[in-house]
Design an enzyme around this catalytic site. Structure first.
Site, PDB file in Angstrom:
ATOM      1  N   GLU A  58     -38.700  14.332 -12.076  1.00  0.00           N
ATOM      2  CA  GLU A  58     -38.121  15.191 -13.108  1.00  0.00           C
ATOM      3  C   GLU A  58     -37.734  16.546 -12.522  1.00  0.00           C
ATOM      4  O   GLU A  58     -38.527  17.172 -11.810  1.00  0.00           O
ATOM      5  CB  GLU A  58     -39.127  15.439 -14.243  1.00  0.00           C
ATOM      6  CG  GLU A  58     -39.396  14.243 -15.125  1.00  0.00           C
ATOM      7  CD  GLU A  58     -40.344  14.561 -16.273  1.00  0.00           C
ATOM      8  OE1 GLU A  58     -40.371  13.785 -17.235  1.00  0.00           O
ATOM      9  OE2 GLU A  58     -41.062  15.579 -16.214  1.00  0.00           O
ATOM     10  N   CYS A  59     -36.534  16.993 -12.817  1.00  0.00           N
ATOM     11  CA  CYS A  59     -36.082  18.356 -12.556  1.00  0.00           C
ATOM     12  C   CYS A  59     -36.297  18.761 -11.087  1.00  0.00           C
ATOM     13  O   CYS A  59     -35.520  18.378 -10.225  1.00  0.00           O
ATOM     14  CB  CYS A  59     -36.769  19.322 -13.514  1.00  0.00           C
ATOM     15  SG  CYS A  59     -35.864  20.866 -13.765  1.00  0.00           S
TER      16      CYS A  59
END
Length: 446
Positions: A329-330
């Site tokens: 994620e991210c």
């Protein structure tokens, strides 16, 4: 189940300082404090944990359905729960007050609200302001007021008299305008070790100031007066033990630390053994793991250290090339690209698993709640990033992202990559928002 919510009239009223001070004061009294944060934020919960020694849990009534939110609160509550609100009391997703706001969460949890008000430059007008917050939704149980940034006791006594005589809501205390304590809005992973001791000193001083200026006994009495809640059902009961014997490694160091604690707990409840690893310090991923979880954080801040660890980057890429399951994620997405370009125009080599580059920008690229379609499953999520990922070849994007207002899509874009058995994107997902998606991803383990 003793509980209170510390909410503000708006962002910037000082509710974080007040919340941390109350947590610290209660902790100093020997109470077992269970901290919570309304909304999707990762930063404040880490300060909560620093202050109390207990993990903080997010309560997001937009990403989570009502039963799930109540269940997670009940499961994680101990002796006394202190819930820090988000933005202003009624601010949530869009203009609907019962959509992700502190007020909405307080009603779901039947939590008495302590409203933090900035009292600078006010006298009788403070009653009109507090009355507005009380009347806007009378189902919100505002039980006390703390007034921030006052010149001294005389000003507090004036405002206290106005509020209590006009509205009958007790004032529990105040904080002087010049505390002499500045709690920087910095992620703990960014604070050098020598500054952590200074932060501990500041927290201890803040606890003493709260004890001096705020009636903690009255606050505890309000917390103990909270209505009894009906027990919520575990929405993931059927997943218990379902992945027994599986081992998942998760990136955990100063570059990667953005994880919802309830996500990690759910994986453990499924029977999964979680093994932390550090892309900065380790030579290789943990042995015999079946998959990897690379959360968000600040890889751009520690880009040089990540880049210098060529052995780890090489071994990680090899594992992903061989088909190991991974979810990023991210910041995790950025780490899996070829490079990160910082705001200083420095370029640091990353894993190079995806044929793409990450570039920091001077402004937010995406911010706020979104819905994503991944593996043909819709789930709610949150994005907050100042970087962009630029593909260097025709890479198939992993999922569609939607910004929805009043049931209507007003923005739509593609995001993330799916290669072999690795899914990576900018969206932060709370696993309780769609447990079926988590189960589907884990079943991809080879």
């Amino acid at each position: 189940m003793n509980r209170i919510m510390i909410a503000g009239t708006a962002s910037g009223t000082g509710k974080t300082t007040v919340s941390l001070g109350i947590m610290a004061a209660l902790n100093k009294r020997g109470r077992k404090v269970s901290p919570f944060k309304v909304g999707p934020d990762y930063i404040d919960p880490q300060f909560h944990e620093f202050v109390t020694g207990n993990p903080s849990h997010n309560l997001d009534s937009w990403m989570l359905d009502e039963n799930s939110l109540k269940y997670l609160f009940q499961r994680n509550s101990k002796e006394i729960s202190v819930i820090e609100g988000v933005m202003g009391l009624y601010d949530g997703f869009g203009i609907k007050k019962d959509n992700g706001s502190s007020a909405h969460v307080s009603k779901l949890l039947k939590a008495p609200v302590i409203l933090v008000v900035d009292g600078r430059g006010m006298s009788s007008s403070i009653s009109a302001m507090v009355l507005g917050y009380k009347k806007y939704d009378e189902a919100v149980d505002i039980k006390g007021i703390i007034i921030n940034r006052l010149s001294g006791k005389a000003h507090y006594d004036l405002l206290k008299n106005c509020i209590e005589s006009d509205l009958g809501i007790p004032c529990l205390g105040y904080l002087p305008n010049k505390l002499g304590i500045s709690l920087e809005s910095r992620h703990l992973g960014l604070i050098p070790a020598q500054e952590v001791a200074e932060l501990r000193k500041k927290v201890d001083e803040l606890a003493d100031l709260i004890e001096k200026y705020v009636d903690i006994d009255a606050l505890e009495a309000i917390a103990s007066s909270a209505e009894v809640m009906e027990s919520a059902k575990n929405p993931c009961e059927k997943l218990k033990g379902k992945m027994k014997g599986i081992k998942i490694g998760y990136a955990c160091d100063k570059a990667f630390s953005f994880y919802y604690d309830d996500n990690l707990k759910l994986l453990k409840e499924m029977g999964i053994e979680l093994i932390p690893f550090s892309p900065i310090n380790d030579d290789d991923i943990p042995q015999d793991v079946d998959g990897l979880y690379i959360g968000g954080g600040f890889p751009e801040v520690f880009a040089k250290e990540l880049s210098d660890n060529t052995k780890f980057r090489s071994n990680l890429k090899k594992a992903l090339d061989n088909g190991m399951l991974a979810y990023a994620e991210c910041g995790g997405l950025m780490y899996l690209t070829k490079e990160i370009k910082t705001l200083d125009d420095e370029v640091f080599e990353m894993t190079g698993y995806f044929d793409a580059r990450s570039e920091m920008t001077g402004r937010l690229q995406r911010f706020g709640y979104v819905e994503v379609d991944v593996f043909k499953m819709r789930t709610k999520a949150h994005e907050f990033h100042r970087s962009k990922v630029i593909a260097d070849s025709d890479i198939t994007t992993a999922y569609d992202v939607y910004k929805i207002r009043n049931g209507v899509i007003n923005k739509q874009w593609k995001c993330g990559f799916l290669k072999n058995n690795t899914l990576a994107g900018y969206a932060h997902i709370h696993f309780y928002s769609n447990p079926e998606l988590l189960e589907y991803m884990l079943k991809r383990i080879k």
